[in-house]
Design an enzyme around this catalytic site. Structure first.
Site, short mmCIF file in Angstrom:
data_model
loop_
_atom_site.label_atom_id
_atom_site.label_comp_id
_atom_site.label_asym_id
_atom_site.label_seq_id
_atom_site.Cartn_x
_atom_site.Cartn_y
_atom_site.Cartn_z
N HIS A 180 9.36 3.09 8.50
CA HIS A 180 9.24 2.21 9.67
C HIS A 180 8.04 2.68 10.50
O HIS A 180 7.87 3.88 10.72
CB HIS A 180 10.53 2.27 10.50
CG HIS A 180 10.48 1.38 11.70
ND1 HIS A 180 10.67 0.02 11.59
CD2 HIS A 180 10.24 1.63 13.00
CE1 HIS A 180 10.55 -0.52 12.80
NE2 HIS A 180 10.30 0.43 13.67
N THR A 213 20.98 2.64 6.88
CA THR A 213 22.40 2.43 7.17
C THR A 213 22.55 1.01 7.71
O THR A 213 21.55 0.29 7.86
CB THR A 213 22.89 3.46 8.21
OG1 THR A 213 22.06 3.35 9.37
CG2 THR A 213 22.82 4.88 7.66
N ARG A 220 21.99 -15.11 2.97
CA ARG A 220 21.57 -13.72 2.84
C ARG A 220 22.43 -12.98 1.82
O ARG A 220 21.94 -12.17 1.04
CB ARG A 220 21.72 -13.04 4.22
CG ARG A 220 20.49 -12.35 4.69
CD ARG A 220 20.71 -11.78 6.06
NE ARG A 220 19.87 -12.42 7.06
CZ ARG A 220 18.56 -12.24 7.18
NH1 ARG A 220 17.91 -11.45 6.35
NH2 ARG A 220 17.90 -12.86 8.12
N SER A 249 0.83 -1.21 0.00
CA SER A 249 0.00 0.00 0.00
C SER A 249 0.86 1.27 0.00
O SER A 249 0.48 2.28 -0.60
CB SER A 249 -0.98 0.00 1.17
OG SER A 249 -0.32 0.13 2.40
N GLN A 259 -1.21 7.64 7.77
CA GLN A 259 -0.17 8.68 7.77
C GLN A 259 1.02 8.27 6.90
O GLN A 259 1.64 9.12 6.25
CB GLN A 259 0.30 8.97 9.19
CG GLN A 259 -0.75 9.66 10.03
CD GLN A 259 -1.25 10.93 9.37
OE1 GLN A 259 -0.47 11.81 9.01
NE2 GLN A 259 -2.56 11.03 9.19
N MET A 277 10.40 -6.84 4.06
CA MET A 277 10.62 -7.44 5.38
C MET A 277 11.83 -8.37 5.41
O MET A 277 11.76 -9.48 5.94
CB MET A 277 9.36 -8.16 5.84
CG MET A 277 8.12 -7.27 5.88
SD MET A 277 8.29 -5.78 6.88
CE MET A 277 7.96 -6.46 8.50
N ARG A 278 12.93 -7.91 4.84
CA ARG A 278 14.18 -8.67 4.90
C ARG A 278 15.27 -7.79 5.50
O ARG A 278 15.35 -6.59 5.18
CB ARG A 278 14.65 -9.09 3.50
CG ARG A 278 13.68 -9.96 2.73
CD ARG A 278 13.45 -11.31 3.33
NE ARG A 278 14.67 -12.10 3.48
CZ ARG A 278 14.72 -13.20 4.24
NH1 ARG A 278 13.67 -13.61 4.92
NH2 ARG A 278 15.85 -13.87 4.32
C1 GAR Z 1 3.99 -0.64 6.74
O1 GAR Z 1 3.28 -0.32 7.91
C2 GAR Z 1 5.46 -0.38 6.95
O2 GAR Z 1 5.73 0.74 7.74
C3 GAR Z 1 5.90 -1.63 7.64
O3 GAR Z 1 5.19 -2.66 7.00
C4 GAR Z 1 3.97 -2.14 6.48
C5 GAR Z 1 3.92 -2.46 5.00
O4 GAR Z 1 2.65 -2.17 4.46
N1 GAR Z 1 7.31 -1.82 7.54
C6 GAR Z 1 8.04 -2.45 8.45
O5 GAR Z 1 7.58 -2.95 9.45
C7 GAR Z 1 9.53 -2.50 8.15
N2 GAR Z 1 10.22 -3.19 9.17
P1 GAR Z 1 2.47 -2.03 2.88
O6 GAR Z 1 3.07 -3.30 2.24
O7 GAR Z 1 0.98 -2.01 2.67
O8 GAR Z 1 3.15 -0.79 2.41
#
Ligand code: GAR
Length: 194
Positions: free
Chosen positions: A113, A145, A69, A13, A177, A94-95
Site C-alpha cells: 500500500h 485481513t 463481488r 511494476s 522504494q 485494485m479490487r
Molecule cells: C503501487 O504504487 C501500489 O502501492 C498501489 O498501486 C501501485 C501499483 O503500481 N497500490 C494500491 O494503491 C493498492 N490500494 P504497479 O502496478 O506498477 O505495481
C-alpha cells in the site's frame, strides 16, 4: 514447490520487481519458490505483457463480466487455486476483496500500500499526505485481513515529502522504494517458512 501467484490491475511494476528478484536471486534454489502466474482483473493491464516477457504465465479474469463481488472472487479463487499457492501477492490489485476470499488465503495473502500505514488507507494517498503537510510518506507491505489496509505490517519504507512535490513526483519517489521493499518482504516471508 512454494508457488507464488501475483495479482495485478495495471502497470505491474511491483510484480516485475518481484519476478526479477526471484530470477536474479534464484528463489527456486534458495527457497524452493516459484512465481507460478500473474493474474489481472483488467484485460488491458500493461503488466500482462511485462509478465509474459519475463516468462511468467498470465491469466485474465475480467471482473466486469461477473454480477457480484462474491461471484468474481469465487472465480478468482478457482484461478488462483490451480497453482495451490503458498503465497498470494497483491501488487497494485485494485479490487476490494470479499471476507470469504480473505479468509480462504488467511496467512498467505499480502499487499503493498502506498502510504505509511496506519496513515492514509484507501486511495489518493500521495495527494492526501501532501495536503496533510506530512514531512514523510512511504509504503507498507502488510498481511491482508478483512478490514481494508489494516492487516499486520511486515515492512515499511519512508521517503521525504519535498516542498514542491506533486502527487506524481511523490508517487514516483515512493514507487522506487516499493520496488526495493516488496521483493525484500516476499523474500523475508519465504525465509520464515518451514
Ligand atoms: C503501487 O504504487 C501500489 O502501492 C498501489 O498501486 C501501485 C501499483 O503500481 N497500490 C494500491 O494503491 C493498492 N490500494 P504497479 O502496478 O506498477 O505495481
Amino acid at each position: 514447490t512454494k508457488n507464488i501467484v501475483i495479482l495485478i490491475s495495471g502497470s505491474g511494476s511491483n510484480m516485475a520487481a518481484i519476478v526479477q528478484a526471484a530470477q536474479q536471486q534464484d528463489w527456486h534454489q534458495a527457497f524452493g519458490a516459484s512465481i507460478s502466474a500473474v493474474i489481472s482483473n483488467r484485460p488491458g493491464a500493461a503488466g500482462l505483457e511485462v509478465a509474459q516477457s519475463l516468462g511468467v504465465a498470465t491469466q485474465v479474469l475480467d471482473h466486469r463480466v461477473f454480477e457480484t463481488r462474491v461471484a468474481f472472487d469465487a472465480a478468482l479463487m478457482q484461478g488462483i487455486d490451480r497453482y495451490q499457492p503458498a503465497l498470494v501477492v497483491l501488487a497494485g490489485f485494485m479490487r476490494i476483496l470479499t471476507p470469504g476470499f480473505v479468509s480462504h488465503y488467511a496467512g498467505r495473502l499480502i499487499n503493498i500500500h502506498p502510504s505509511l500505514l496506519p496513515a492514509f488507507t484507501g486511495l489518493n494517498t500521495h495527494q492526501r499526505a501532501i495536503d496533510a503537510g506530512c514531512a514523510e510518506a512511504g509504503c507498507t507491505v502488510h498481511q491482508v485481513t478483512a478490514e481494508l489496509d489494516h492487516g499486520p505490517i511486515l515492512a515499511q519504507a519512508a521517503v521525504p515529502v519535498l516542498p514542491d512535490d506533486t502527487a506524481d513526483t511523490l508517487a514516483a519517489r515512493v514507487l522506487a522504494q516499493e520496488h526495493r521493499l516488496y521483493p525484500q518482504a516476499v523474500r523475508g516471508w519465504l525465509q520464515d517458512q518451514p
